[in-house]
Design an enzyme around this catalytic site. Structure first.
Site, PDB file in Angstrom:
ATOM      1  CE  LYS A  53      11.295 -15.006  -1.487  1.00 47.75           C
ATOM      2  NZ  LYS A  53      11.579 -15.986  -2.533  1.00 47.75           N
ATOM      3  CD  GLN A  97      14.715 -17.385  -4.015  1.00 49.56           C
ATOM      4  OE1 GLN A  97      14.070 -17.242  -2.984  1.00 49.56           O
ATOM      5  NE2 GLN A  97      14.380 -16.778  -5.138  1.00 49.56           N
ATOM      6  CG  ASP A 120       7.361 -20.315  -3.530  1.00 52.29           C
ATOM      7  OD1 ASP A 120       6.958 -19.156  -3.331  1.00 52.29           O
ATOM      8  OD2 ASP A 120       8.560 -20.623  -3.634  1.00 52.29           O
TER       9      ASP A 120
END
Ligand code: NDP
Length: 284
Positions: A53, A97, A120
């Protein structure tokens, strides 16, 4: 019939080029898009995802910051960092994460991220907006799947779509997007009786289970579009999807490979959401 293979790397490269241009325009206006990534613990797969990422951010000109915490970190410390990032004008997207170590309440952490920086799309407010058909951020993996279908010119209107998996990260938002696109949607999960009965009816079949090669060619309708979200590691170290690619590609008309299908699209849509968020901030 041998299916056309949908190349997620090629589509990602194309999309990332236009994202790079948008990021450069925003940077020139004094609002470089910025993403903060929080990683707790030493999960090797998570470390690889975070590294990829950050690399993707660098490649398109998105500023990135990585915050790593040891596995035994008290949740308050991570919540404090999230609060600081919520207030930081350089940061337009915050990603925690998953999975988090057991002392964490994942929902509490995801809700602590400002809904306006929740790139997200996991915050309850953003899930609600998506359910209402008025999304602010669409979670990256289902968003990537929709982009792949759209790039192929596949209309979902009136199609039978079957989603295997009902997780908050993939299955549920995928289902909402397919409904929004006017498909007739069936959702299967671990308690579904006769999975193959459902998958064989699918014009568009989306597998998001986490079980290597569980969907075989016999379970696919001839001519179906098969999207394999699964990422599984085999004992020999190789990656494979939830679909048995070799048998399914003989039946489907279009199929995504693993690796090189949905995976790269997920990261691309994270960049898209971060840049979109910076765009909104610049417009304020
Ligand atoms: P989860 O484990 O959260 O969810 C799995 C889903 O599959 C659950 O809804 C479960 O049902 C269902 N399921 C389990 N067994 C069966 C079965 N035998 N038949 C039908 N359904 C079943 O996984 P995620 O949604 O997070 O991820 C799914 C896969 O996608 C994983 O391989 C993951 O690595 C991959 N992934 C890939 C991404 C990418 O970028 N390409 C991003 C995110 C995930 P129940 O709800 O009843 O337990």
């Amino acid at each position: 019939m041998t299916a056309k293979i949908l190349d997620g790397n090629a589509l990602s490269a194309k999309l990332r080029e236009s994202l790079r241009q948008r990021a450069a325009e925003l940077t020139a206006q004094g609002c470089q898009p910025g993403l903060a990534v929080i990683l707790v613990g030493e999960n090797p797969a998570s470390q690889v995802y975070v590294r990829n990422k950050i690399k993707a951010c660098e490649a398109v000109g998105v500023h990135s910051e990585k915050y790593e915490f040891p596995a035994d970190t008290p949740p308050e410390k991570v919540l404090q960092k999230i609060a600081a990032l919520n207030a930081d004008p350089k940061i337009h997207g915050i990603l925690v994460q998953l999975p988090l170590p057991p002392q964490f309440d994942e929902d509490e952490v995801l809700e602590a991220v400002s809904a306006e920086k929740d790139v997200d799309g996991f915050h309850a407010e953003n899930v609600g907006l998506l359910a209402q058909g008025n999304p602010r951020f669409i979670s990256c993996t289902p968003y990537g799947v929709m982009e792949m279908l759209s790039a192929e010119g596949i209309s979902l209107r009136g199609k039978e779509a079957v989603v295997v998996g009902r997780s908050n990260i993939v299955g549920k938002p995928m289902t909402l997007l397919l409904i929004g696109a006017s498909a007739t949607v069936t959702v299967c999960h671990s308690q579904t009786r006769d999975l193959a009965f459902h998958t064989r009816r699918a014009d568009v079949l989306i597998a998001a289970v986490g079980k290597p090669k569980m969907i075989t060619g016999e379970m696919v309708k001839p001519g179906a579009v098969v999207i394999d979200v699964g990422i599984n590691r085999l004992p020999d170290g190789k990656l494979c999807g939830d679909v048995d690619f070799d048998s399914a590609k003989e039946v489907a008309s279009l199929i995504t490979p693993v690796p090189g299908g949905v995976g790269p699209m997920t990261i691309t849509m994270l960049l898209a959401n971060t840049i979109e968020s910076a765009d909104r901030a610049a417009g304020k």
